[in-house]
Design a protein around this motif. Structure first.
Motif, PDB file in Angstrom:
ATOM      1  N   ARG A   9      -6.623  -2.374  10.662  1.00  0.00           N
ATOM      2  CA  ARG A   9      -7.685  -2.540   9.656  1.00  0.00           C
ATOM      3  C   ARG A   9      -7.948  -4.026   9.381  1.00  0.00           C
ATOM      4  N   ARG A 143       1.542  -0.222   4.927  1.00  0.00           N
ATOM      5  CA  ARG A 143       0.272   0.495   4.774  1.00  0.00           C
ATOM      6  C   ARG A 143      -0.819  -0.482   4.350  1.00  0.00           C
ATOM      7  N   GLY A 145      -5.013  -0.823   3.315  1.00  0.00           N
ATOM      8  CA  GLY A 145      -6.239  -0.155   2.899  1.00  0.00           C
ATOM      9  C   GLY A 145      -7.441  -1.069   3.062  1.00  0.00           C
ATOM     10  N   SER A 146      -8.293  -1.076   2.061  1.00  0.00           N
ATOM     11  CA  SER A 146      -9.514  -1.874   2.077  1.00  0.00           C
ATOM     12  C   SER A 146      -9.447  -2.939   0.989  1.00  0.00           C
ATOM     13  N   GLY A 151      -9.599   4.823  -1.005  1.00  0.00           N
ATOM     14  CA  GLY A 151     -10.186   5.020   0.310  1.00  0.00           C
ATOM     15  C   GLY A 151      -9.141   5.175   1.391  1.00  0.00           C
ATOM     16  N   LYS A 152      -9.597   5.072   2.632  1.00  0.00           N
ATOM     17  CA  LYS A 152      -8.726   5.307   3.772  1.00  0.00           C
ATOM     18  C   LYS A 152      -7.702   4.185   3.941  1.00  0.00           C
ATOM     19  N   THR A 153      -6.551   4.550   4.476  1.00  0.00           N
ATOM     20  CA  THR A 153      -5.508   3.574   4.804  1.00  0.00           C
ATOM     21  C   THR A 153      -4.987   3.847   6.206  1.00  0.00           C
ATOM     22  N   ALA A 154      -4.277   2.881   6.745  1.00  0.00           N
ATOM     23  CA  ALA A 154      -3.602   3.026   8.039  1.00  0.00           C
ATOM     24  C   ALA A 154      -2.218   2.408   7.908  1.00  0.00           C
ATOM     25  N   SER A 155      -1.255   2.942   8.646  1.00  0.00           N
ATOM     26  CA  SER A 155       0.130   2.497   8.514  1.00  0.00           C
ATOM     27  C   SER A 155       0.751   2.206   9.873  1.00  0.00           C
TER      28      SER A 155
END
Length: 202
Positions: A9, A143, A145-146, A151-155
């Motif tokens: 991200r 993790r 996020g934005s 909202g969406k997150t990625a780890s």
């Protein structure tokens, strides 16, 4: 050995940038930092943090019931923070992409189920400089996020020797450590994880 860079991200993750010998040397340097500036468990308005921390450089990051800020003196000893070790500065100079050196190095120690909630690094004066984060010891679930909360997150699991760079559009993303995988590394006596975070405060 370092592997291919990962884009999480917008955060640059550099797996294995530091090999075992470099990790051990940096850990020894950080022990000297902790001798000069003992680790503390900050107490914020929400209560004690689960991580313990200290700092090096011109300014140290301090959290207490009055809030978050940078200070030139260790709040318990009243002494200036020790210099940022050369081993740590070398990582910044290799990956930051900027000419200026950091004036603050935050050292977080994760033990006994410690974690770090989602947050932004926004106590600095100039967000054009990146934040560089070095992982040592046990693996940690990082993790991202934005810039906006929610909202969406990625780890991704960060391992000992990995380096993450938050800069550009990702400089102010929310990020945190959900958990640490105890016993996944033998680098630190007694287990645990150390996160070294470099910032230009100004």
């Amino acid at each position: 050995m370092a592997t291919q860079e990962i884009d999480l991200r917008g955060v640059r993750v550099l797996p294995g940038l530091l090999g075992p010998e470099a990790q051990a040397a940096m850990l020894a340097d950080l022990r000297e930092v902790a001798r000069a500036a003992p680790v503390m468990r900050p107490v914020t308005r929400r209560g004690p943090m689960s991580v313990r921390m200290t700092s090096a450089g011109r300014l140290g990051w301090v959290a207490d019931r009055r809030g978050y800020r940078y200070e030139p003196l260790h709040p318990e000893t009243g002494q200036p923070w020790p210099p940022i070790p050369d081993s740590v500065l070398a990582v910044w100079r290799a990956v930051s992409g900027v000419e200026a050196d950091p004036d603050s190095c935050l050292v977080n120690l994760y033990r006994e189920g410690a974690k770090m909630g989602m947050h932004q690094d926004r106590d600095e004066g100039d967000f054009s400089y990146p934040v560089v984060s070095i992982s040592l010891g046990d693996e940690a679930l990082f993790r991202v996020g934005s810039v906006e909360r929610g909202g969406k997150t990625a780890s991704i699991w960060l391992r000992s020797g990995d380096v993450a760079v938050m800069g550009g559009a990702a400089r102010l993303v929310h990020h945190g450590i959900d958990r640490v995988r105890d016993g996944s590394s033998t680098l630190i006596d007694g287990g645990g994880r150390i996160n070294v975070t470099l910032r230009v405060v100004r």
